[in-house]
Design a protein around this motif. Structure first.
Motif, PDB file in Angstrom:
ATOM      1  N   PRO A 495       0.833  -1.214   0.000  1.00  9.00           N
ATOM      2  CA  PRO A 495       0.000   0.000   0.000  1.00  9.00           C
ATOM      3  C   PRO A 495       0.864   1.258   0.000  1.00  9.00           C
ATOM      4  O   PRO A 495       1.802   1.378   0.788  1.00  9.00           O
ATOM      5  CB  PRO A 495      -0.811  -0.130   1.294  1.00  9.00           C
ATOM      6  N   ARG A 496       0.536   2.167  -0.911  1.00  8.84           N
ATOM      7  CA  ARG A 496       1.284   3.412  -1.028  1.00  8.84           C
ATOM      8  C   ARG A 496       0.302   4.535  -1.341  1.00  8.84           C
ATOM      9  O   ARG A 496      -0.759   4.304  -1.925  1.00  8.84           O
ATOM     10  CB  ARG A 496       2.335   3.331  -2.132  1.00  8.84           C
ATOM     11  N   PRO A 497       0.625   5.788  -1.040  1.00  8.92           N
ATOM     12  CA  PRO A 497      -0.258   6.910  -1.392  1.00  8.92           C
ATOM     13  C   PRO A 497      -0.335   7.094  -2.914  1.00  8.92           C
ATOM     14  O   PRO A 497       0.613   6.784  -3.640  1.00  8.92           O
ATOM     15  CB  PRO A 497       0.418   8.119  -0.746  1.00  8.92           C
ATOM     16  N   LEU A 498      -1.479   7.600  -3.351  1.00 14.47           N
ATOM     17  CA  LEU A 498      -1.651   7.965  -4.765  1.00 14.47           C
ATOM     18  C   LEU A 498      -1.712   9.481  -4.824  1.00 14.47           C
ATOM     19  O   LEU A 498      -2.627  10.110  -4.292  1.00 14.47           O
ATOM     20  CB  LEU A 498      -2.940   7.346  -5.312  1.00 14.47           C
ATOM     21  N   LEU A 499      -0.724  10.088  -5.452  1.00 18.15           N
ATOM     22  CA  LEU A 499      -0.601  11.544  -5.525  1.00 18.15           C
ATOM     23  C   LEU A 499      -0.536  11.942  -6.997  1.00 18.15           C
ATOM     24  O   LEU A 499       0.378  11.515  -7.720  1.00 18.15           O
ATOM     25  CB  LEU A 499       0.655  12.028  -4.800  1.00 18.15           C
ATOM     26  N   LEU A 500      -1.524  12.755  -7.447  1.00 19.30           N
ATOM     27  CA  LEU A 500      -1.568  13.150  -8.859  1.00 19.30           C
ATOM     28  C   LEU A 500      -1.985  14.609  -8.977  1.00 19.30           C
ATOM     29  O   LEU A 500      -2.872  15.077  -8.248  1.00 19.30           O
ATOM     30  CB  LEU A 500      -2.573  12.285  -9.634  1.00 19.30           C
ATOM     31  N   PHE A 501      -1.319  15.338  -9.881  1.00 14.88           N
ATOM     32  CA  PHE A 501      -1.807  16.656 -10.301  1.00 14.88           C
ATOM     33  C   PHE A 501      -2.751  16.399 -11.474  1.00 14.88           C
ATOM     34  O   PHE A 501      -2.322  15.932 -12.534  1.00 14.88           O
ATOM     35  CB  PHE A 501      -0.649  17.562 -10.721  1.00 14.88           C
ATOM     36  N   SER A 502      -4.024  16.687 -11.276  1.00 18.83           N
ATOM     37  CA  SER A 502      -5.004  16.265 -12.274  1.00 18.83           C
ATOM     38  C   SER A 502      -5.187  17.256 -13.424  1.00 18.83           C
ATOM     39  O   SER A 502      -5.673  16.880 -14.493  1.00 18.83           O
ATOM     40  CB  SER A 502      -6.365  15.997 -11.606  1.00 18.83           C
ATOM     41  N   ASN A 503      -4.853  18.515 -13.261  1.00 19.05           N
ATOM     42  CA  ASN A 503      -5.077  19.494 -14.335  1.00 19.05           C
ATOM     43  C   ASN A 503      -3.789  20.147 -14.813  1.00 19.05           C
ATOM     44  O   ASN A 503      -3.823  21.142 -15.539  1.00 19.05           O
ATOM     45  CB  ASN A 503      -6.046  20.590 -13.870  1.00 19.05           C
ATOM     46  N   LEU A 504      -2.651  19.586 -14.420  1.00 18.43           N
ATOM     47  CA  LEU A 504      -1.365  20.138 -14.841  1.00 18.43           C
ATOM     48  C   LEU A 504      -0.489  19.007 -15.362  1.00 18.43           C
ATOM     49  O   LEU A 504      -0.647  17.842 -14.970  1.00 18.43           O
ATOM     50  CB  LEU A 504      -0.662  20.828 -13.669  1.00 18.43           C
ATOM     51  N   SER A 505       0.447  19.358 -16.235  1.00 17.82           N
ATOM     52  CA  SER A 505       1.343  18.352 -16.790  1.00 17.82           C
ATOM     53  C   SER A 505       2.783  18.819 -16.683  1.00 17.82           C
ATOM     54  O   SER A 505       3.061  20.022 -16.558  1.00 17.82           O
ATOM     55  CB  SER A 505       1.000  18.075 -18.263  1.00 17.82           C
ATOM     56  N   GLU A 506       3.698  17.886 -16.742  1.00 15.78           N
ATOM     57  CA  GLU A 506       5.120  18.169 -16.605  1.00 15.78           C
ATOM     58  C   GLU A 506       5.587  19.138 -17.689  1.00 15.78           C
ATOM     59  O   GLU A 506       5.332  18.947 -18.889  1.00 15.78           O
ATOM     60  CB  GLU A 506       5.930  16.870 -16.666  1.00 15.78           C
ATOM     61  N   GLY A 507       6.263  20.210 -17.257  1.00 19.61           N
ATOM     62  CA  GLY A 507       6.836  21.174 -18.193  1.00 19.61           C
ATOM     63  C   GLY A 507       5.856  22.171 -18.777  1.00 19.61           C
ATOM     64  O   GLY A 507       6.220  22.954 -19.663  1.00 19.61           O
ATOM     65  N   GLN A 508       4.637  22.163 -18.290  1.00 16.61           N
ATOM     66  CA  GLN A 508       3.598  23.043 -18.865  1.00 16.61           C
ATOM     67  C   GLN A 508       3.954  24.511 -18.646  1.00 16.61           C
ATOM     68  O   GLN A 508       4.477  24.892 -17.603  1.00 16.61           O
ATOM     69  CB  GLN A 508       2.250  22.718 -18.208  1.00 16.61           C
ATOM     70  N   THR A 509       3.650  25.344 -19.686  1.00 17.92           N
ATOM     71  CA  THR A 509       3.858  26.787 -19.564  1.00 17.92           C
ATOM     72  C   THR A 509       2.563  27.434 -19.109  1.00 17.92           C
ATOM     73  O   THR A 509       1.495  27.179 -19.676  1.00 17.92           O
ATOM     74  CB  THR A 509       4.303  27.393 -20.903  1.00 17.92           C
ATOM     75  N   ILE A 510       2.647  28.227 -18.081  1.00 12.23           N
ATOM     76  CA  ILE A 510       1.478  28.884 -17.494  1.00 12.23           C
ATOM     77  C   ILE A 510       1.586  30.382 -17.799  1.00 12.23           C
ATOM     78  O   ILE A 510       2.596  31.016 -17.468  1.00 12.23           O
ATOM     79  CB  ILE A 510       1.408  28.661 -15.971  1.00 12.23           C
ATOM     80  N   THR A 511       0.514  30.906 -18.411  1.00 12.72           N
ATOM     81  CA  THR A 511       0.546  32.324 -18.817  1.00 12.72           C
ATOM     82  C   THR A 511      -0.531  33.165 -18.159  1.00 12.72           C
ATOM     83  O   THR A 511      -0.558  34.387 -18.344  1.00 12.72           O
ATOM     84  CB  THR A 511       0.405  32.433 -20.348  1.00 12.72           C
TER      85      THR A 511
END
Length: 618
Positions: A495-511
């Motif tokens: 058993p391990r925690p499940l940790l996810l960013f659901s609306n962001l992705s790796e390397g995404q540019t935010i403006t």
């Protein structure tokens, strides 16, 4: 008629305990009638000069200890190569009924205290231990009988000095007579035979191999290694003589020749070669430890009574309530055992093996070695099968790059120290949540750490839960949170925690700002808290919290609405971080490229003031 006062004739037997002992041997071998009808002339192994000195030394030391309720003592001296008994003192005064003087205390089984420990450790050598084997001297619990299913209250041994000494090698543990390591050694060896092994292998059978016949009870427990079984001074001294003789056992002998009244030779002793009951390498190793004055210095000091002018192996023993004091020791020329106590088992007062028996032992050993060798005692000869290796002084393994100090140690050629990868310090890649070795099943939250290579559960508890243990770990370079080398690798089902960013992705540019951050935080066990944090760059040194919580959800949720206008443009790292209640953690990171322009503030209108002309006077 005159009256005369007649004095009863006195017939004080010389060396009465010896005479009685030899007579018992003759009667057992030939029968009482035969030995007296045949007019035997019996030649014995006794050295009259040494016997006389031994009796005087015992009597003198007992007299000096009278104010501590010490009334009796005994001594046995054996030539290891032939088994000849050169001296046997059975009591401080054969004719003193108040001390049961006619009881031969050299033959009477008594509890030997720590004097039995060398046998335990040699038995452990036979099962693979070495002088460098690491033992944790920390508070520990054992089933009293050694059987893990024993339902009784656990056995919790303590050391003589009332302290625990952390990690110690066998050399240090035995030289200083620490009790907890000795119990762990017996737990490793076993008390009785293991039915799953093809040959006898418990401590009792090992002792029997060395000539000890009195350990016959079926209910000994782990305290046996601290002296919980009765042995006689004669048999224990003869067992030490085996070590002195390179592992060869030559049984003790008292009679060298018997001639009948006609001059016929009835018996003549021919010293046998002896049986090799202990490997020469193991006999040398135990002699090396018992003669190591530097190793025993923490408990005994460097100038104790055991430190003679020549190399000599020695071990003391003291039983509970000071009922028995022992000192046994040897060179290849001579094995000597001394017992001090009271025949009626009443306790002495604050008299240990070091203060009660050892002064007799040291004085007699020096006198006897001078007589037997003309002051040139035979040194302990290193067998061909002994090698020297450099070890880490702390762990007993070959030194890793983290080991703070090293020393040389002796080993049997086929029983070498643990390799440096098995040192106390070990770099491992772990799953940060389970603390298990990382695999592809847990590759999302891993870290390389310097871990403690410790498997003893009581040592782990001592390091984790006591101030003394934590100080020890810090002293040797282990930082909080402490990590121990895992017993196994992580598996897909762990058993391990499940940790996810659901609306962001790796390397995404935010403006645009604000940035809503949705994430899934599902933790399969109670935990302390989770944190949503950010830091500047791809591997931040500092983190700023955006959200903190302590609830687990099965669906993504809005954790933060982040105003980015206060954050300079550039790379940032977002981190979901969860702390367990076991001092472990899991995390999930993503990297973002922030390109939100900070809005230019609207200028505030200002009024233009035309200065009024100042009249000029003419």
């Amino acid at each position: 008629m005159e009256t005369y006062q007649f004095q009863a004739p006195t017939n004080v037997m010389r060396f009465p305990h010896w005479v009685t002992y030899v007579r018992s041997l003759l009667e057992a071998q030939y029968g009482a009638d035969a030995i007296y009808r045949s007019g035997f002339t019996v030649y014995t192994t006794l050295d009259p000069d040494l016997q006389q000195q031994a009796e005087e030394m015992v009597k003198r030391q007992i007299a000096q200890l009278a104010d501590r309720h010490v009334t009796n003592g005994a001594l046995v001296a054996i030539r290891p190569t032939t088994g000849e008994i050169l001296a046997m003192v059975g009591s401080a005064d054969f004719y003193n009924e108040a001390i049961s003087g006619q009881v031969n205390m050299a033959l009477a089984p008594r509890q030997p205290g720590s004097a039995i420990k060398p046998l335990t450790y040699v038995a452990a050598f036979e099962k693979g231990w070495t002088p460098a084997t690491l033992i944790w001297d920390v508070p520990s619990e054992f089933p009293p009988s050694g059987d893990p299913n024993d339902p009784r209250e656990p056995y919790r041994p303590v050391n003589y000095d009332g302290r625990f000494h952390g990690p110690v090698t066998v050399r240090v543990a035995l030289a200083n007579s620490y009790n907890v390591p000795a119990v762990k050694a017996l737990q490793f060896v076993g008390i009785y035979d293991d039915p799953n092994t093809p040959q006898p292998d418990g401590l009792i059978n090992f002792a029997k191999r060395l000539g000890i016949t009195t350990l016959t009870r079926p209910d000994y427990g782990l305290s046996l290694t601290l002296g919980g079984g009765d042995v006689s001074l004669l048999e224990l001294t003869a067992a030490y003589a085996v070590f002195a003789n390179g592992g060869r056992r030559v049984p003790p002998v008292a009679i060298t020749k018997i001639v009948d009244y006609k001059g016929n030779l009835v018996y003549e002793y021919q010293p046998p070669a002896g049986d090799q009951v202990v490997r020469p390498e193991h006999a040398f190793l135990i002699s090396s430890i018992l003669s190591d004055n530097q190793a025993r210095a923490p408990m005994f000091g460097t100038n104790s009574v055991l430190n003679l002018p020549f190399p000599v192996a020695a071990k003391t023993g003291t039983t509970n309530d000071f009922r028995d004091n022992w000192t046994l020791g040897y060179t290849p020329d001579l094995a000597v055992g001394v017992w001090v106590g009271n025949a009626d088992y009443t306790p002495m007062q604050n008299t240990t093996g070091l203060t009660g028996a050892a002064p007799i032992w040291a004085e007699f050993m020096q006198a006897a070695i001078q007589k037997l060798t003309d002051g040139r005692p035979t040194p302990f000869i290193r067998p061909a099968g002994i090698v020297e290796k450099i070890i880490c002084e702390v762990s007993g393994a070959e030194p890793s790059e983290w080991c703070p100090s090293q020393r040389l140690e002796y080993f049997a050629y086929d029983q070498l120290p643990r390799p440096k990868d098995d040192d106390l310090w070990k770099k491992v890649i772990i799953d940060t949540w389970t603390g298990l070795r990382a695999t592809s099943a847990c590759a999302d939250s891993i870290k390389e750490v310097l871990a403690l290579n410790v498997t003893d559960p009581f040592a782990i508890k001592w390091i984790r839960e006591t101030d003394e243990g934590r100080r020890w770990a810090e002293q040797y370079g282990f930082k909080e949170p402490l990590v121990f080398v895992p017993e196994r690798e992580c598996r897909p089902g762990d058993p391990r925690p499940l940790l996810l960013f659901s609306n962001l992705s790796e390397g995404q540019t935010i403006t645009t700002s604000p940035l809503e951050i949705y994430a899934l935080v599902t933790v399969p066990e109670p935990f302390r808290e989770f944190r949503l944090e950010y830091g500047r760059g791809d591997d931040p040194d500092e983190w700023t919290a955006l959200a903190i919580g302590n609830t687990s959800e099965n669906q993504p949720r809005l954790l933060a609405t982040w105003d980015l206008h206060e954050v300079p443009p550039g790379r940032v790292t977002l981190r979901l971080y969860v702390e367990s209640q076991r001092d472990t953690y899991a995390e999930r990171r993503i990297h973002l490229n922030l390109q939100v322009l900070t809005p230019t503030p609207t200028p505030t209108p200002t009024a233009t003031v035309t200065p009024t002309a100042t009249p000029t006077l003419t």
